[in-house]
Design an enzyme around this catalytic site. Structure first.
Site, short mmCIF file in Angstrom:
data_model
loop_
_atom_site.label_atom_id
_atom_site.label_comp_id
_atom_site.label_asym_id
_atom_site.label_seq_id
_atom_site.Cartn_x
_atom_site.Cartn_y
_atom_site.Cartn_z
N GLU A 374 0.89 -1.18 0.00
CA GLU A 374 0.00 0.00 0.00
C GLU A 374 0.92 1.22 0.00
O GLU A 374 1.01 1.96 0.97
CB GLU A 374 -0.89 -0.02 1.25
N HIS A 399 -4.55 -4.66 -0.35
CA HIS A 399 -4.17 -3.53 -1.22
C HIS A 399 -3.30 -3.94 -2.41
O HIS A 399 -3.72 -3.82 -3.55
CB HIS A 399 -3.50 -2.39 -0.44
ZN ZN Z 1 -6.84 -2.14 5.30
#
Ligand code: ZN
Ligand code: NAG
Ligand code: NAG
Ligand code: NAG
Ligand code: NAG
Length: 528
Positions: A374, A399
């Site tokens: 992320e 992510h």
């Molecule tokens: Zn999360």
């Protein structure tokens, strides 16, 4: 600016005219023959079509054969999608679906596509966090109306909430009874609206208010500080979670997998519960909800630790998780580490703790569901979380925003069917991408990677449980020619890549399929 634009148009127009003249001259000359290896127009167009459909067939959902009803619904969706895109592209107007969610939310809700997606059975939401899954409306109108709820305004000007029998001395943030503050206010409605606004991440436009990922995360962390203490109170958490299930059910989601602490829940008298109690709290609440909603499959949980804790703390959590996995094998799914990845400890920092289960017997195996990638920081320690998540045999990746930058890891993900949980609105509001059409996962959606769409912390930014994220995935992360098959495949993927066991998965898919068929028929009738 204007002068430049006009000049550009003039130049383009001039070039276009020149091209037409050239074409005409060419056409007047000797007819084009397919000498050697060149294409004539017909052959060219056939080759063009072949390449185009080869490309289109690679996209997520492209292989699904739609039936007659589905094709009708597909046409309704594609018609509006095309209109919205072409209005913006040809008339050079702002493309609203890709703007900051702060600006697009209200507009999105007026579209036919939104109304269709809201009704669509969306399968599972696989990436969610405990303190941000129930609407702020309910949080304010219900939880803050309970007994013993206190508020204070901290040095940053944010209202914190807590529950006490007797509040402690707290000179930096003086506790006052919410009930009394509300009674003293000129208007209860205004008081509640202000309280809600004070908590919401969406009370201003995050994309203009915060200068980047770090300041957005500071505000985001504040949200957790504001609501977190109430949600560590076991009775309040139980009701909050039940209401979350109600809201997911109403949003036509069939099942959720939730990340949460599982330990440290308390009673107002100061009692602290153990981890087994935390897991049971969720399990009981989920079972109770299912008993009243036969068309919902409930929830399962993933314990999440914080990636700024010491190695010793994480090791202890891993041991706890192993024991919860033994005790609740059908409900407790595994372990994850959460909080802002960029500045905090990478997975590698905790390697000894995380390898512990695999060094033990098979019975101790602990599935992981790591947040990884992320980030925008390519080639850094944090970027390498993807590598470690995969080597630690993560079941899915939270992510995976950076995955497309790593072809070898991307191949690994695809060949092993390790699903990436994509949360588009979260990524935008937390500063990874502003125009959602530039979301880094788009190339992988165009190539049918094992992907699911989820919503991360929908309540923090006042999104619906799953509908808004599905909407932006449809309008921003896929092409103008991509329709119902994409949405259908996302729903199927969400069940396929869930951690339900084989038997449950079959039941889930068949429940979803019957809901899907009803949905398609009804949507065609309503929106034709
Ligand atoms: Zn999360
Ligand atoms: C939150 O509420 C406090 C107390 O009413 C106020 O001073 C502050 O400006 C509010 N902040 C936001 C961001 O709404
Ligand atoms: C709060 O929600 C509970 C269910 O969790 C409900 O029984 C109760 O009536 C609600 N209270 C208020 C004040 O809305
Ligand atoms: C969950 O339900 C079981 C069975 O009814 C009960 O014994 C247990 O105390 C409950 N646990 C929690 C945390 O509510
Ligand atoms: C991950 O799985 C592979 C293949 O099953 C296995 O060889 C490896 O030891 C596992 N790694 C860990 C850390 O469990």
């Amino acid at each position: 600016m204007v002068v430049t634009a006009v000049a550009t148009i003039v130049v383009i127009a001039a070039l276009a005219t020149a091209a037409i003249v050239l074409n005409v001259q060419h056409a007047d000359a000797t007819p084009v023959r397919n000498k050697g290896r060149g294409y004539n127009t017909e052959e060219y167009m056939a080759a063009r079509q072949r390449l185009l459909s080869k490309e289109q067939k690679r996209a997520l959902g492209a292989e699904l054969q739609l039936n007659k009803n589905e094709l009708q619904l597909n046409n309704i969706l594609l018609k509006e999608k095309k209109e919205i895109m072409e209005n913006s592209r040809l008339d050079r107007l702002t493309y609203t679906p890709a703007l900051s969610f702060f600006k697009s939310k209200e507009w999105i809700e007026k579209t036919t596509t939104f109304k269709i997606i809201r009704k669509m059975p969306k399968g599972a939401a696989l990436h969610l966090h405990e303190p941000a899954i129930t609407s702020l409306d309910w949080f304010v109108k219900n939880l803050t109306y309970r007994e013993n709820i206190y508020m204070c305004t901290d040095k940053d000007g944010f209202i914190l909430l807590n529950i006490f029998l007797t509040p402690p001395q707290n000179p930096d943030c003086v506790w006052k009874l919410v009930k009394e503050e509300r009674m003293a206010a000129t208007s209860v409605e205004l008081f509640d609206a202000k309280l809600r606004q004070n908590i919401s991440f969406l009370s201003t436009d995050p994309l203009t208010k915060y200068s980047g990922t770090n300041s957005a995360w500071d505000r985001f962390n504040k949200y957790f500080e504001q609501v977190g203490s109430l949600l560590f109170n076991a009775p309040l958490l139980r009701d909050y979670f039940q209401q979350a299930l109600q809201e997911f059910w109403e949003d036509n989601v069939q099942y959720i997998e939730l990340r949460g602490a599982m330990f440290g829940y308390t009673e107002v008298d100061g009692t602290i519960h153990d981890t087994a109690y935390g897991v049971e709290l969720y399990k009981n609440a989920s079972e109770e909800f299912i008993s009243k909603h036969a068309d919902f499959l409930g929830a399962k949980v993933i314990m999440s630790g914080l990636r700024f804790k010491s190695e010793g703390v994480i090791r202890n959590e891993v041991l706890q998780a192993i024991s919860m996995r033994r005790k609740f094998p059908d409900f407790f799914l595994g372990y994850d580490l959460v909080a802002q990845e960029d500045p905090l400890n990478p997975l590698l920092f905790y390697l000894d703790a995380l390898l512990y289960p695999t060094l033990r017997s098979l019975d101790d195996a602990l599935p992981y569901f790591f947040h990884a990638g992320e980030t925008k920081w390519e080639g850094t320690d944090v970027d390498e979380n993807l590598l470690d998540a995969l080597l630690l045999n993560t079941t899915r990746i939270g992510h995976g925003y950076a995955l497309a930058k790593h072809p070898e890891l991307a191949d690994f993900v695809k060949s092993r069917g390790i699903a990436v949980e994509v949360n588009p609105i979260s990524n935008q509001l937390l500063g990874l991408v502003s125009d959602l059409r530039n979301h880094a996962i788009v190339p992988l959606l165009a190539d049918d990677f094992p992907l699911v769409i989820s919503s991360d912390d929908p309540a923090a930014w006042e999104a619906l449980p799953l509908t808004h994220d599905f909407f932006v995935a449809f309008m921003d992360l896929s092409g103008q020619d991509v329709g119902l098959g994409f949405l259908k495949k996302l729903a199927i993927n969400s069940l396929k890549y869930s951690a339900l066991n084989t038997f449950e998965k079959e039941a889930a898919l068949s429940l979803w399929q019957s809901k899907w068929d009803t949905f398609v028929t009804e949507a065609v009738a309503e929106f034709s």
